[in-house]
Structures are given as C-alpha cells and as structure tokens.
Motif scaffolding. Structure first.
Motif, PDB file in Angstrom:
ATOM      1  N   SER A 545       0.138  -1.289  -1.417  1.00 17.34           N
ATOM      2  CA  SER A 545       0.749  -0.920  -0.141  1.00 17.34           C
ATOM      3  C   SER A 545       0.332   0.459   0.332  1.00 17.34           C
ATOM      4  N   VAL A 546      -0.059   1.352  -0.591  1.00 14.01           N
ATOM      5  CA  VAL A 546      -0.480   2.692  -0.192  1.00 14.01           C
ATOM      6  C   VAL A 546      -1.992   2.868  -0.282  1.00 14.01           C
ATOM      7  N   LEU A 547      -2.687   1.805  -0.670  1.00 13.48           N
ATOM      8  CA  LEU A 547      -4.146   1.903  -0.778  1.00 13.48           C
ATOM      9  C   LEU A 547      -4.875   1.248   0.388  1.00 13.48           C
ATOM     10  N   VAL A 548      -4.178   0.422   1.169  1.00 13.23           N
ATOM     11  CA  VAL A 548      -4.817  -0.272   2.281  1.00 13.23           C
ATOM     12  C   VAL A 548      -4.164   0.153   3.586  1.00 13.23           C
ATOM     13  N   VAL A 620      -3.799   7.554  -7.532  1.00 10.35           N
ATOM     14  CA  VAL A 620      -4.737   8.674  -7.444  1.00 10.35           C
ATOM     15  C   VAL A 620      -6.104   8.138  -7.048  1.00 10.35           C
ATOM     16  N   VAL A 621      -6.644   8.657  -5.948  1.00 12.52           N
ATOM     17  CA  VAL A 621      -8.007   8.304  -5.538  1.00 12.52           C
ATOM     18  C   VAL A 621      -8.773   9.578  -5.218  1.00 12.52           C
ATOM     19  N   ALA A 628     -15.856   5.331   3.237  1.00 12.36           N
ATOM     20  CA  ALA A 628     -15.748   3.939   3.684  1.00 12.36           C
ATOM     21  C   ALA A 628     -15.084   3.093   2.605  1.00 12.36           C
ATOM     22  N   GLY A 629     -14.158   2.264   3.032  1.00 11.78           N
ATOM     23  CA  GLY A 629     -13.499   1.347   2.121  1.00 11.78           C
ATOM     24  C   GLY A 629     -12.372   1.957   1.319  1.00 11.78           C
ATOM     25  N   VAL A 630     -12.014   3.222   1.565  1.00 10.96           N
ATOM     26  CA  VAL A 630     -10.920   3.877   0.848  1.00 10.96           C
ATOM     27  C   VAL A 630      -9.972   4.468   1.883  1.00 10.96           C
ATOM     28  N   PRO A 631      -9.057   3.679   2.413  1.00 14.72           N
ATOM     29  CA  PRO A 631      -8.190   4.156   3.497  1.00 14.72           C
ATOM     30  C   PRO A 631      -7.378   5.389   3.149  1.00 14.72           C
ATOM     31  N   LEU A 632      -7.039   5.585   1.881  1.00 20.14           N
ATOM     32  CA  LEU A 632      -6.214   6.731   1.512  1.00 20.14           C
ATOM     33  C   LEU A 632      -6.944   8.057   1.713  1.00 20.14           C
ATOM     34  N   LEU A 633      -8.268   7.998   1.861  1.00 20.80           N
ATOM     35  CA  LEU A 633      -9.042   9.216   2.105  1.00 20.80           C
ATOM     36  C   LEU A 633      -9.289   9.464   3.596  1.00 20.80           C
TER      37      LEU A 633
END
Length: 671
Positions: A545-548, A620-621, A628-633
């Motif tokens: 839920s917090v990664l997308v 943690v990311v 690209a492909g990492v919405p949390l960033l």
C-alpha cells in the motif's frame, strides 16, 4: 510391485509407492472406484518428515495382512498434506470435531462422495493405551458400512453439512487498534514461562510469530516486558537442544518445557520465520551477540542443508535417521572423547551438557550450550571437528519438495536479514529462489503449490502461496531496488484479491474460486505453525500500500481483514501472532523510509543505517530521485546536492535528513 503412487512428485507419496496397499492419489479415479464397489474410502494424510507417519507405515501399511484387509474392504487414498493443504484442512477440521484433537498421520474414513464418518490420527498394530488396533478399526468400519450403511451415509452427510457451516462462519468484526495490541501483549504475558521462555508447557513449539509481534510492540511502545519475553525465549531456545549447536537451524519443537529434547525434524518454514526473529532482535540496541550469531548460523543452515540444485529450498529434513529419532544428532561422553580426545572431549561434554546419564535416550544427550564457552577459539575448532564427525554418521532423509509458500518465507527472511545485517550473499540467494518460483511455479498466470527437481506439481497454489510469495517479492524489491519484484508482487496481490476474496469485507478463502470443489471451501483464520493465508495476504497488502501509487485499495483491503479478526487477536493472541505483527506495522503508519540520491557512499550509509535500526515492518527503499518503477522515490529531491532520507508515517512525512544521526532521531520517534 509399485502401486499408483510410483509416479507421484511428492516424496511422501513416493515413500508409500512400494506398500502392499493399493494406494490411489487423490482424484476422481479413487472416488469412482469406491462408488463402483460400494466401499468406504480410507484417507491417510501425512508428510515426508513425520515420525509417527513413518511408524504407522512400518507397522501397518507395509504389513501384508493389513494391506489385504484394506484392499478388500476399502479404496485407499494417500495425501501429502504439504502438497495439498486444502484437503488436509477440510479433513483436519473433521478430525478435530470428532476427536477434540488432530495431528499426523491423519486417518479418515469417507463415503464414496468424500463425506467423513470416522476420523482419527495414529493407530497402533495392537491395542495400546486405549487405542484400538488398526485392523480392529478396519473391521469395525467394514461391519458398520455393510450392516448399517444407510445410517453411516446419513451421519456422514450431517457431519459434512456442519463442517461447511462452521467454515462459513465469521467472527464478529472488531478493531485491532493500540488498545487491542496492548491487551494482546498482556494476555501473552500471562502464559509466559519466565524460567525457560516460551508460552505454556510441554510440548513447546517455537513461538516465532508471537516473538515478532512482541519485538515490534516493544519498538512502538517501549514495553520492557514485551522485549524481555521475546529475548528470554529466543535465548533459551538457542541454548537448548532445540537448536542445532553444530550446524545451525532449529528442530520442529521440544518435547519438554526446557527446550532440551527436540522432535528432530527440521522444517523450512520454522527456520525461515525464526531467522527473521533473530535478525530482528540482533538489530536492537545493546542486543545480545547470541542473536546475531544464531541468525547467521540459521541462514547458513538454509543455504548449506536445504538449498536445492535449482536454487530453491527443500521442505524439510526428516525426524528419523534409519528409523531412529536423533541417531544423527545425539552424543555420549564416550563418543565426544573418541572424536576429540580425552581433554577436549571432557571440556566439550561439560560445555554442551552431555552427561553420563544422558538427557535423551539410551544414555545419549542432545547438544546444548547453556553458557558461552570460556575459550571461544577452542569451541570454534572443536565444533568444526564434531560437525565433520557427525557428517560421517547416517543422515536424515531430505524432503526435496520446493513449496511455494515456504520458499517465500525463506526469501523474505534472507532478503530482510541480509539487508539489515550486511550479508549481500543472502539477498543473492533469495533472488535466485524467487527466480525459480516465478519461472517454474507460475504456470499460465497461476501459481502452483510445489515442484521437485525442477518439475512443477499439478496442485494449485492456495492463498498462502500467493500471499507469502508476494510479501517475499516486496522484501526483495526493498533489498535490491529492482522494480521487477514490485511488479510481480502486485500482480500476485491483484490475483489473490480477485480469486480468493469472500463476500464479507476482509474475508479470504484458502482456495481460489475456480479450485477443485471439496466438501467445503476452507478458510483458516488462525496463525499456527506458520502464518495463515489471510494474515500473510494482509501483511503483503499493508507493505504494498505504501510502495505503489494506487495503494489505497490495498490499504482498505488490509484494514478490513484486520477488523475481521479483531476478536481473535484480542482474546487468543497465541493463535494470531502474525495478525498482531501486521497490526503493529499499521499502527506505525506503516513507517516508510525513502533514501533518494546517486549510488554513492552517502546514500549507501543512509540506507544501511535505516535497515539496521528501523522498526520491524518499516518499508525502506533507495534509489535515484524519481526512479522509474519506484513510486516511493517520486518527488524526493536531493538536499544541497547530497542524498536525503525521507521518513514518513502513514501519509505524513518529516523533513528530509542527510546524516545518520538525524535519521536515528527520526526513526526512534514513537507515534
């Protein structure tokens, strides 16, 4: 002459392929034959590493007279519970309802349409301790079937209807909030064994999920009691015979309350779950060095003893060696002196609690480590010699079946522990196993339950397979930064929500909506030896839920699932350990750390620090800003040209920090 099990992919079924009993695998052929002959079905369920399954096999299934009686009066079906957990769940519910207890081997008598009318577990070859002999039972069942068949069928139909009603029943929804978590921790404490660790009396199983909950509860609330219960239990287990002091890894359970004498089978899922616990404890401030050592040795056991040539992890090591429990593992003082010499042998016997009278059977002892050695270098040398000598003994058989869910647990544990404790080789092993599962176990877009020697089995994956694999891939995504793992995980979650959801909000079945139709559609809500499918799915949903970018729908599904088990979590926390662990993550937000910056020492230092000290359940990311492909960033700029860590709780983020000291202050804030 081999029976119908000779071509099975299950090692357990293969163990029975040469029995004189004319076993059938589960399927329509067996049920059609029972209907044609108008005889009941004998359903026997077990697994390859099961000690009492082996005992009953040797005593009864390999006996020619018993086999003749079974073949004449029954159609016999053999099921591997690890390959078909759905079948096991349905008939274990019947066994527990009829007898008040369950276990394996499970022995059920069914009508030709699969309705149970008599169930039990192990039966001896001669009457013993109130149990009838197996052949006596066969005779009684045959008599009832031939002389009063209509009543038997009617009773079986009623039992099947009651089981279906019970499976469909839902608990009253209740919140799993901070108060619930406090109450659950307090309730666990009432059963805590302050002397030996663990909860309750003998036999004692490693309470891995309860320990993980207690550690997370301590991290969120500062509870000293929660940390003490987790630490004492972990320390006592690691120093007892439950833990393999030579090769690492934990046995299935202890037959005593002091963790001295194990039931010697080593299961993949136990060791994966315990690796997470010990790695988590090792990360805490002022942690006992024992926890980091046990985490490393347990990871080493997974890689050395359970790794398959294809890169997956085998299901288990057997409880027996040549039909004898503990033959590989137990020692006498004389044997220690023979291997090590007199001086070292006496020293090792004292260190490892190997006594003249013995702590196990026939004067032998399990190896314990009640206290750290006064000469660590000496112990390291002797440990190597003892392990080499032990490797020359007969070894327990290995169940090489690669189970999707259990491999998922190993992948998640290795990825998380490798990232937190600085072992990139563990992460590499996790990634290799994940590649195997995605390439071999996903067939035509659907997950299969298991494979062996690279050949995938026919059994469909159940909810836990989809859920645990998704959670594992999310852990790999965080450990590696590779978007492909996130994409694969969300695909599994979407499939699970589509195929396993029930009509009630937050309800999930263990089998897909298009799976084989059984007596009823099983739905397990309690966490037992491993997380139930529903709690595992909820864990993955919370993390995703917090990664997308569109994680709200995952969060809504997770919160509904938690509410559906609020009553269970508050009243029976020992059977809701993973649910409570997930609820702790939700109570923290869950906590998120996004480290944005170029791939340089500054970013590496921040992300390593976050993985080392962040509370369990923290996401943690790390990567380039707007990778690209990492919405949390997304929208995470550098600060004065340097890497920056963004700490968020739920939907609220702190200001970015650029030093490990600032990151420590941000992460140690309690909600």
């Amino acid at each position: 002459m081999p029976n119908r099990l000779s071509h099975a992919t299950s090692p357990y079924l293969q163990q029975h392929a040469d029995n004189p009993i004319d076993w059938y695998p589960w399927g329509s052929e067996a049920f059609d034959e029972a209907a044609r002959r108008d005889v009941p079905i004998l359903l026997s369920v077990g697994y390859a590493a099961c000690h009492w399954c082996h005992v009953m096999a040797h005593e009864s299934f390999e006996d020619a007279e018993t086999a003749a009686q079974v073949n004449a009066g029954f159609v016999a079906i053999k099921v591997d519970r690890e390959e078909r957990p759905d079948i096991d769940a349905v008939y274990m519910a019947a066994t527990q309802a009829m007898t008040g207890q369950g276990g394996w081997p499970m022995t059920c008598f069914l009508t030709p349409v699969g309705e149970p009318f008599h169930c039990g577990t192990y039966y001896p070859p001669t009457p013993r301790q109130g149990m009838p002999a197996f052949r006596q039972l066969l005779t009684a069942v045959t008599t009832a079937w031939t002389e009063d068949g209509d009543r038997v069928r009617t009773s079986a139909g009623q039992i099947a209807a009651q089981l279906a009603d019970g499976a469909a029943a839902a608990l009253p929804p209740a919140p799993v909030d901070a108060g619930t978590l406090d109450d659950a921790a307090a309730t666990l404490g009432t059963g805590f064994d302050a002397t030996h660790g663990g909860f309750g009396g003998a036999p004692k199983f490693p309470p891995s999920m309860a320990l993980e909950f207690l550690v997370r509860h301590h991290e969120r609330t500062g509870s000293v009691d929660a940390l003490a219960q987790a630490s004492v239990t972990a320390e006592r287990m690691a120093r007892g015979g439950l833990y393999d002091q030579l090769a690492g890894g934990f046995a299935r359970y202890s037959v005593d309350a002091r963790w001295v004498v194990p039931h010697f089978e080593k299961m993949l899922y136990d060791n994966a779950l315990l690796l997470r616990v010990y790695a988590h404890l090792a990360r805490l401030p002022d942690a006992d060095p024992l926890f980091g050592r046990v985490a490393a040795e347990t990871a080493g056991f997974l890689l050395a003893d359970l790794r398959t040539p294809e890169g997956g992890f085998a299901a288990a090591l057997d409880a027996d060696t040549d039909g004898v429990e503990g033959l590989t593992y137990a020692w006498t003082p004389v044997q220690l002196r023979e291997v090590l010499g007199d001086d070292d042998g006496v020293w090792a016997a004292d260190l490892l609690a190997v006594t003249d009278s013995g702590t196990f059977e026939h004067g032998s002892s399990t190896l314990q480590l009640p206290a750290d050695p006064d000469d660590p270098a000496r112990w390291a040398r002797l440990r190597t010699v003892l392990l080499a000598a032990r490797s020359e003994r007969p070894q327990p058989a290995r169940d090489d079946k690669v189970v999707t869910a259990w491999n998922g647990m190993a992948i998640q544990a290795l990825a998380e522990a490798g990232a937190a404790l600085g072992h990139p080789e563990w992460i590499d092993a996790a990634a290799e196993a994940a590649e195997l599962l995605l390439s071999r176990h996903v067939v035509d877009g659907r997950v299969r339950r298991s494979s062996r020697a690279g050949a995938v089995g026919a059994a469909a994956g159940v909810l836990e397979d989809h859920a645990v694999l998704a959670d594992a891939l999310l852990a790999l995504h965080q450990a590696t930064g590779a978007p492909r793992w996130l994409d694969a995980a969300t695909g599994l979650l979407d499939l699970a929500l589509q195929r396993f959801s029930g009509e009630e909000p937050g309800a999930f079945f263990d089998t897909a909506d298009d799976a084989e139709e059984l007596l009823h559609r099983p739905r397990e809500l309690t966490d037992n030896a491993s997380p139930c499918g529903s709690s595992a799915l909820t864990s993955a949903l919370v993390t995703a839920s917090v990664l997308v970018a569109d994680g709200g729908r995952y969060r809504d599904a997770a919160e509904a699932a938690l509410r559906s088990v609020g009553t269970l979590a508050s009243k029976h926390p020992r059977f809701a350990g993973h649910w409570l662990t997930v609820a702790e993550a939700v109570a923290r937000g869950p906590l998120q750390v996004a480290v944005a910056g170029p791939d340089d020492p500054g970013r590496a230092a921040l992300v390593a620090h976050a993985r080392r000290i962040a509370a369990g359940g923290t996401v943690v990311v790390a990567g380039e800003p707007d990778a690209a492909g990492v919405p949390l960033l997304a929208d995470r700029p550098l600060v004065d040209g340097a890497a920056a860590a963004y700490v968020c709780r739920g939907f609220v983020c702190d200001r970015p920090v650029t030093t490990t000291a600032e990151l420590t202050a941000a992460l140690l804030l309690r909600p």
